[in-house]
Scaffold this motif. Structure first.
Motif, short mmCIF file in Angstrom:
data_model
loop_
_atom_site.label_atom_id
_atom_site.label_comp_id
_atom_site.label_asym_id
_atom_site.label_seq_id
_atom_site.Cartn_x
_atom_site.Cartn_y
_atom_site.Cartn_z
N VAL A 32 0.85 -1.20 0.00
CA VAL A 32 0.00 0.00 0.00
C VAL A 32 0.88 1.24 0.00
O VAL A 32 1.82 1.35 0.82
N LEU A 33 0.60 2.17 -0.92
CA LEU A 33 1.19 3.50 -0.91
C LEU A 33 0.15 4.45 -0.34
O LEU A 33 -0.90 4.65 -0.95
N LEU A 34 0.41 4.99 0.84
CA LEU A 34 -0.61 5.69 1.61
C LEU A 34 -0.29 7.17 1.80
O LEU A 34 0.75 7.52 2.38
N ASP A 35 -1.20 8.02 1.33
CA ASP A 35 -1.11 9.45 1.62
C ASP A 35 -1.75 9.70 2.98
O ASP A 35 -2.70 9.01 3.37
N LEU A 36 -1.23 10.68 3.72
CA LEU A 36 -1.79 10.97 5.04
C LEU A 36 -2.94 11.96 4.99
O LEU A 36 -3.81 11.95 5.87
N GLY A 37 -2.97 12.82 3.97
CA GLY A 37 -4.01 13.84 3.89
C GLY A 37 -5.21 13.38 3.08
O GLY A 37 -5.36 13.76 1.92
N LEU A 38 -6.08 12.58 3.70
CA LEU A 38 -7.24 12.02 3.00
C LEU A 38 -8.50 12.78 3.40
O LEU A 38 -8.57 13.35 4.50
N PRO A 39 -9.51 12.77 2.56
CA PRO A 39 -10.70 13.60 2.83
C PRO A 39 -11.58 13.09 3.96
O PRO A 39 -12.29 13.89 4.60
N ASP A 40 -11.58 11.79 4.24
CA ASP A 40 -12.52 11.26 5.23
C ASP A 40 -11.89 10.95 6.58
O ASP A 40 -12.58 10.95 7.61
N MET A 41 -10.61 10.65 6.62
CA MET A 41 -9.95 10.34 7.87
C MET A 41 -8.45 10.54 7.69
O MET A 41 -7.94 10.52 6.57
N ASP A 42 -7.77 10.75 8.80
CA ASP A 42 -6.33 10.96 8.71
C ASP A 42 -5.63 9.67 8.31
O ASP A 42 -6.01 8.58 8.74
N GLY A 43 -4.59 9.82 7.48
CA GLY A 43 -3.88 8.64 7.01
C GLY A 43 -3.25 7.83 8.13
O GLY A 43 -3.06 6.62 8.00
N ALA A 44 -2.92 8.50 9.26
CA ALA A 44 -2.36 7.76 10.39
C ALA A 44 -3.38 6.75 10.93
O ALA A 44 -3.02 5.63 11.31
N GLN A 45 -4.65 7.13 10.95
CA GLN A 45 -5.70 6.20 11.37
C GLN A 45 -5.82 5.04 10.39
O GLN A 45 -6.04 3.89 10.80
N VAL A 46 -5.67 5.34 9.12
CA VAL A 46 -5.74 4.28 8.11
C VAL A 46 -4.58 3.31 8.29
O VAL A 46 -4.75 2.09 8.23
N CYS A 47 -3.39 3.85 8.55
CA CYS A 47 -2.22 2.99 8.76
C CYS A 47 -2.44 2.07 9.96
O CYS A 47 -2.16 0.87 9.89
N ARG A 48 -2.98 2.64 11.04
CA ARG A 48 -3.26 1.82 12.22
C ARG A 48 -4.29 0.74 11.89
O ARG A 48 -4.14 -0.42 12.29
#
Length: 284
Positions: A79-95
């Motif tokens: 996964v290539l993950l941006d942190l600035g997402l429209p619905d939730m912070d990318g850090a939450q997605v990473c977790r």
């Protein structure tokens, strides 16, 4: 997408040069890469460049969609993950990704502060790349991450497979003592499980009655018909009685290659199930 200097990222992702060094890297062609990026221009360029580099890339724009993908029927290999997402912070997605799977994650973001990098790495990301970046560097980091994480994926898979015994539609999980046929669970008693596991340990091998009693019951001084009762019960529960064959006058085996008996008029390629005394069982 703003950079730390306050400028919007306008970088261009070039086509990867056809260098032999890139092709020789230990990264299998077709590895699935999920790009989590809400910026339309950059996301499109990344997907196009990755596909031309031999990957199978797709893109989602939100964290919710990313979490759905990593647990879907065809999860990504990276996964290539941006942190600035429209619905939730990318850090939450990473977790969330790390709680659900061991899929490698590379954070690709404009946030270059040390605190952001530390947070993302502590949450389970495998690498961190700050925009703007060079496409060749991205590919190199992807290869490095996949090399580092290949061991944990192989170890997890090997550990899971070591507990499973598969034979045709039949699967025995030795860790949980669960049995499935065609993916459907089958409820059996502890003795029935032990008996089936004994046959499945060497499928196709004929086990004599004495071998089965010794391996499953230990010292048994009761009626020998108890074995036939258990075999019959297992056949009924599996719903595929042909999975256990009776070898007349010898014992039983887990069905493998069909072994027709011309004297009984059995055509080649057809498995015929019998009861403990060699009598053909009616088909279900």
């Amino acid at each position: 997408m703003a950079t730390p200097a306050g400028h919007h990222f306008k970088g261009h992702v070039p086509d990867p040069p056809p260098q032999p060094a890139l092709r020789d890297q230990p990264d299998p062609a077709g590895a699935r890469v999920l790009v989590v990026e809400d910026d339309e221009g950059l996301g499109t360029q990344l997907v196009r460049g990755l596909n031309r580099a031999g990957y199978t890339a797709s893109r989602v724009r939100t964290g919710k969609a990313a979490l759905a993908q990593v647990t879907g029927p065809t999860p990504p290999d990276l996964v290539l993950l941006d942190l600035g997402l429209p619905d939730m912070d990318g850090a939450q997605v990473c977790r969330g990704i790390r709680e659900r799977t061991d899929t490698p994650v590379i954070v690709v973001t404009a946030r270059g502060d040390e605190a952001d990098r530390v947070e993302a790495l502590d949450l389970g990301s495998d690498d961190y790349l700050v925009k703007p970046f060079g496409f060749a560097e991205l590919l190199a980091r992807m290869r490095a991450v996949r090399r580092r994480t290949a061991g944990r994926t192989a170890e997890r898979t090997a550990g899971a497979d070591a507990d499973l015994v598969r034979h045709g539609p039949l699967t025995l999980d030795r860790r949980s003592h669960r049995i499935t046929v065609g993916g459907h669970p089958v409820a059996v008693t502890a003795r029935e499980y032990d008996l089936l596991a004994f046959l499945a340990a060497d499928p196709g091998r004929v086990r004599t009655r004495q071998e089965i009693f010794t391996g499953v019951w230990g010292d048994w001084f009761g009626s020998p018909k108890v074995l036939d009762v258990h075999i019959g019960a297992i056949r009924r529960k599996l719903g595929k009685p042909e999975l256990i064959e009776t070898v007349y006058g010898v014992g039983f085996r887990l069905a493998g290659v069909p072994d027709p008996d011309p004297s009984r008029g059995e055509p080649a390629g057809q498995l015929v199930a019998r009861d403990g005394w060699g009598q053909e069982l009616p088909s279900r």
